[in-house]
Design an enzyme around this catalytic site. Structure first.
Site, PDB file in Angstrom:
ATOM      1  CD  GLU A 132      -2.809   1.193   2.407  1.00 48.09           C
ATOM      2  OE1 GLU A 132      -2.843   0.237   3.204  1.00 48.09           O
ATOM      3  OE2 GLU A 132      -3.527   2.202   2.510  1.00 48.09           O
TER       4      GLU A 132
ATOM      5  CE  LYS B  98       2.931   0.109   4.974  1.00 49.68           C
ATOM      6  NZ  LYS B  98       2.466  -0.035   3.600  1.00 49.68           N
TER       7      LYS B  98
ATOM      8  NE  ARG C 278       3.935  -8.177  11.069  1.00 50.61           N
ATOM      9  CZ  ARG C 278       3.279  -7.533  10.107  1.00 50.61           C
ATOM     10  NH1 ARG C 278       2.291  -8.103   9.470  1.00 50.61           N
ATOM     11  NH2 ARG C 278       3.592  -6.306   9.797  1.00 50.61           N
TER      12      ARG C 278
HETATM   13  P1  ATP Z   1       1.631  -1.755   7.994  1.00 49.08           P
HETATM   14  O1  ATP Z   1       0.648  -2.610   8.739  1.00 49.08           O
HETATM   15  O2  ATP Z   1       2.807  -1.334   8.770  1.00 49.08           O
HETATM   16  O3  ATP Z   1       0.973  -0.624   7.228  1.00 49.08           O
HETATM   17  P2  ATP Z   1       1.356  -3.527   5.860  1.00 49.08           P
HETATM   18  O4  ATP Z   1       1.552  -4.956   6.124  1.00 49.08           O
HETATM   19  O5  ATP Z   1      -0.053  -3.052   5.780  1.00 49.08           O
HETATM   20  O6  ATP Z   1       2.215  -2.713   6.889  1.00 49.08           O
HETATM   21  P3  ATP Z   1       1.665  -3.368   3.059  1.00 49.08           P
HETATM   22  O7  ATP Z   1       2.172  -2.251   2.241  1.00 49.08           O
HETATM   23  O8  ATP Z   1       0.233  -3.698   2.975  1.00 49.08           O
HETATM   24  O9  ATP Z   1       2.083  -3.063   4.548  1.00 49.08           O
HETATM   25  O10 ATP Z   1       2.545  -4.654   2.824  1.00 49.08           O
HETATM   26  C1  ATP Z   1       2.884  -5.153   1.565  1.00 49.08           C
HETATM   27  C2  ATP Z   1       3.271  -6.587   1.698  1.00 49.08           C
HETATM   28  O11 ATP Z   1       4.365  -6.733   2.588  1.00 49.08           O
HETATM   29  C3  ATP Z   1       2.125  -7.410   2.262  1.00 49.08           C
HETATM   30  O12 ATP Z   1       1.994  -8.577   1.497  1.00 49.08           O
HETATM   31  C4  ATP Z   1       2.545  -7.713   3.656  1.00 49.08           C
HETATM   32  O13 ATP Z   1       2.062  -8.957   4.065  1.00 49.08           O
HETATM   33  C5  ATP Z   1       4.076  -7.697   3.571  1.00 49.08           C
HETATM   34  N1  ATP Z   1       4.656  -7.317   4.854  1.00 49.08           N
HETATM   35  C6  ATP Z   1       4.438  -6.192   5.559  1.00 49.08           C
HETATM   36  N2  ATP Z   1       5.102  -6.216   6.728  1.00 49.08           N
HETATM   37  C7  ATP Z   1       5.783  -7.389   6.766  1.00 49.08           C
HETATM   38  C8  ATP Z   1       6.657  -8.012   7.705  1.00 49.08           C
HETATM   39  N3  ATP Z   1       6.971  -7.441   8.864  1.00 49.08           N
HETATM   40  N4  ATP Z   1       7.172  -9.227   7.404  1.00 49.08           N
HETATM   41  C9  ATP Z   1       6.864  -9.814   6.232  1.00 49.08           C
HETATM   42  N5  ATP Z   1       6.045  -9.295   5.312  1.00 49.08           N
HETATM   43  C10 ATP Z   1       5.505  -8.095   5.557  1.00 49.08           C
HETATM   44 MG    MG Z   2      -1.522  -3.561   4.466  1.00 40.92          MG
END
Ligand code: ATP
Ligand code: MG
Length: 550
Positions: free
Chosen positions: A34, A268, A258
């Site tokens: 995102e 984020k 994760r």
């Molecule tokens: P946040 O919750 O901090 O906004 P997010 O998971 O919503 O992070 P996205 O931009 O939606 O962030 O993530 C893109 C991809 O990266 C998704 O497929 C997510 O599962 C993966 N991802 C995000 N954080 C992690 C992590 N700590 N370890 C492994 N994969 C991750």
């Molecule tokens: Mg997300």
């Protein structure tokens, strides 16, 4: 894939499917960020996994921006995400945006309404939450649940046409208000947001929810393996329900644990707070766990890929020690970094028997691990700067550095014997004196002398002043997310220390791509704040783990 290396569970699944003859045209994965922040090391795990699987099994990976929330997303983030993925060494097959599917998603929603599988609800968010029930208690149907197909079609079109205010109406899937899985209790599909979107502008005022955008986008792109983190496991039945009811390409979702790292935060939202409240100097502050922060700190793409490989992929949550990330970058830099000498807290060493106007060029190996290392030339003269802590007036036993009467080798140069020193009124050492042995020159030593200690040094007249930015962990505690306090109360006030040092003149040639090992000090790289009149180096990592718990 080598046979010795254990396969992770996803590789096992895919290998089995391929052996069964599935995916003759290769698998398709996607990385779906995102664009509401910069990528962090957790994303790197997901990137290495998604791109890595496609590489291993002959497939493709799409980069899909999951941009369904207009209020938090921005093109600045889109650009940074692309830069980071490329820097990590991966190439996506297609660059795609969920927002490009808004029209298709709208049609999908209409299809579900026509099938009697979706309805417009006038209840407020609070009412919807209240009627949802609890995991142990069934929910109650909304009074609007049984609207006719015609009425739903009309209302949904009017939602799209901006006839309603935010929160006035939503579109919900009609599934099962008594399901033990809360996500199946008539989940929201669309909500009204009168907000401008970074790509679609003001074209839309209804936006699909994650659950009604993600799986459908996967399906539109024929994603064979949609890999996400474990918290989405409970969403999987809904993912499958939509695909089944819409009768579209059956993408499948798989979950993995994760990455969690200690001494940092990775949400984020929290990283954005650190940036906005100026606890750090931007998303690429070298203390941030962001890819851009790690890059600025001096991490290499190879070190991050190596880290992701080492932590592996599993379905069990755990917390990885920050030290492992540091280990991985040390492993890489030890082989690749150019050696150089920098003195951080200097004191002058005068070589009594070296002529005042003489300068000799010493040669120093840049990559001593290599057999025929290239060398750089280092000027040697009568006045040398050494590290203040490398001299002791009254040394303990087994002190191999400089002290009255003791001998040391100046790295790449000569053996020197200390003959005396000056002190000021406060007892600080102001100068040290010594004699050098011309026969002891490194590489051609005929002196027969044996000096145990080897010191780094720079020639005072040739030394280049440099700023050294020494970083430590961003947080004082292992898990800043736990505890009752706001996570920012655990910030480490000593996470950045600035020192002024003196470097050998070779370092004026440094550019942002160079990586250095400053002898005995650590690994460093030039910072982007640097200018020709003011060289600034970031410490990537110390030579050895110096972190003490408590
Ligand atoms: P946040 O919750 O901090 O906004 P997010 O998971 O919503 O992070 P996205 O931009 O939606 O962030 O993530 C893109 C991809 O990266 C998704 O497929 C997510 O599962 C993966 N991802 C995000 N954080 C992690 C992590 N700590 N370890 C492994 N994969 C991750
Ligand atoms: Mg997300």
């Amino acid at each position: 894939m080598s046979a010795e290396k254990g396969h992770n569970f996803l590789e096992e699944i895919i290998e089995k499917e391929i052996n069964e003859g599935k995916f003759p045209n290769g698998i398709i994965t996607r990385f779906p960020p995102e664009p509401n922040g910069y990528l962090h090391i957790g994303h790197a795990k997901s990137i290495c996994l998604n791109f890595g699987l496609a590489q291993t099994y002959g497939g493709k990976t799409n980069l899909r921006f999951d941009d369904t929330n207009p209020t938090t997303e921005d093109t600045e983030y889109v650009e940074s995400i692309k830069e980071d993925i490329k820097w990590l060494g991966f190439e996506w097959s297609k660059e795609l945006y969920s927002s490009d599917y808004f029209e298709t998603l709208y049609e999908y929603a209409v299809k579900l309404i026509k099938k009697g599988k979706a309805y417009v609800d006038d209840l407020s968010a609070e009412e919807i939450a209240r009627l949802k029930g609890t995991p142990t208690e069934a929910g109650k149907p909304s009074p609007f649940r049984d609207r006719s197909v015609e009425e739903n079609l009309d209302l949904f079109m009017r939602m799209r046409n901006a006839e309603f205010a935010e929160g006035e109406k939503v579109l919900r899937a009609k599934i099962d208000m008594a399901s033990p899985n809360m996500h199946l209790r008539d989940p929201l599909m669309y909500r009204i947001k009168h907000a401008s979107h970074h790509r679609t502008g003001n074209k839309w005022c209804i936006y699909p929810m994650y659950d009604f955008a993600h799986g459908q986008s996967d399906s539109i792109e024929n994603i064979t393996h949609s890999i996400c983190t474990l918290e989405f496991e409970v969403h999987r039945p809904l993912y499958e329900w939509f695909i089944k009811e819409l009768e579209i390409y059956p993408s499948r979702q798989f979950e993995f644990a994760r990455l969690n790292l200690n001494y940092t935060v990775m949400s984020k939202r929290k990283l954005l707070q650190l940036v906005n409240e100026k606890h750090v100097n931007g998303w690429d502050d070298p203390r941030m766990p962001t890819i851009s922060g790690l890059r600025r700190r001096g991490f290499t793409p190879a070190s991050i890929r190596f880290f992701c490989d080492k932590i592996g992929v599993a379905r069990r949550e755990n917390i990885i020690d920050f030290g492992l990330l540091e280990f991985c970058v040390r492993e890489d830099l030890n082989k690749t970094a150019d050696r150089a000498m920098v003195v951080e807290d200097p004191v002058k060493l005068i070589i009594n028997n070296y002529p005042e106007d003489k300068v000799e060029m010493m040669s120093g190996e840049i990559h001593p691990e290599e057999e025929n290392s290239p060398v750089r030339m280092i000027p040697f003269s009568r006045e040398i700067l050494i590290e203040r802590e490398d001299f002791m007036e009254n040394p303990p036993k087994k002190y191999f550095r400089l002290s009255p009467g003791a001998m040391v080798r100046l790295k790449h140069a000569f053996i020197v014997k200390c003959t005396g020193f000056d002190k000021d009124n406060q007892g600080n050492i102001t100068k040290i004196y010594g004699d050098y042995f011309p026969e002891s020159r490194s590489g051609q030593d005929k002196s027969g002398l044996n000096a145990k200690g080897v010191l780094h040094w720079v020639s005072a007249a040739h030394a280049v002043p440099v700023e050294l930015r020494l970083y430590d962990r961003l947080f004082k505690v292992e898990n800043p997310n736990s505890g009752d306090e706001d996570f920012k109360t655990y910030l480490n006030p000593e996470s950045l220390k600035i020192k002024q040092g003196f470097a050998e003149p070779e370092l004026v040639k440094a550019n942002l791509n160079n990586r250095y090992q400053f002898l005995r000090k650590g690994y460093f790289c030039l910072d982007k704040d640097s200018s020709p009149d003011k060289l600034i180096f970031n410490r990537t990592v110390t030579l050895k783990d110096s972190w003490k718990k408590d």
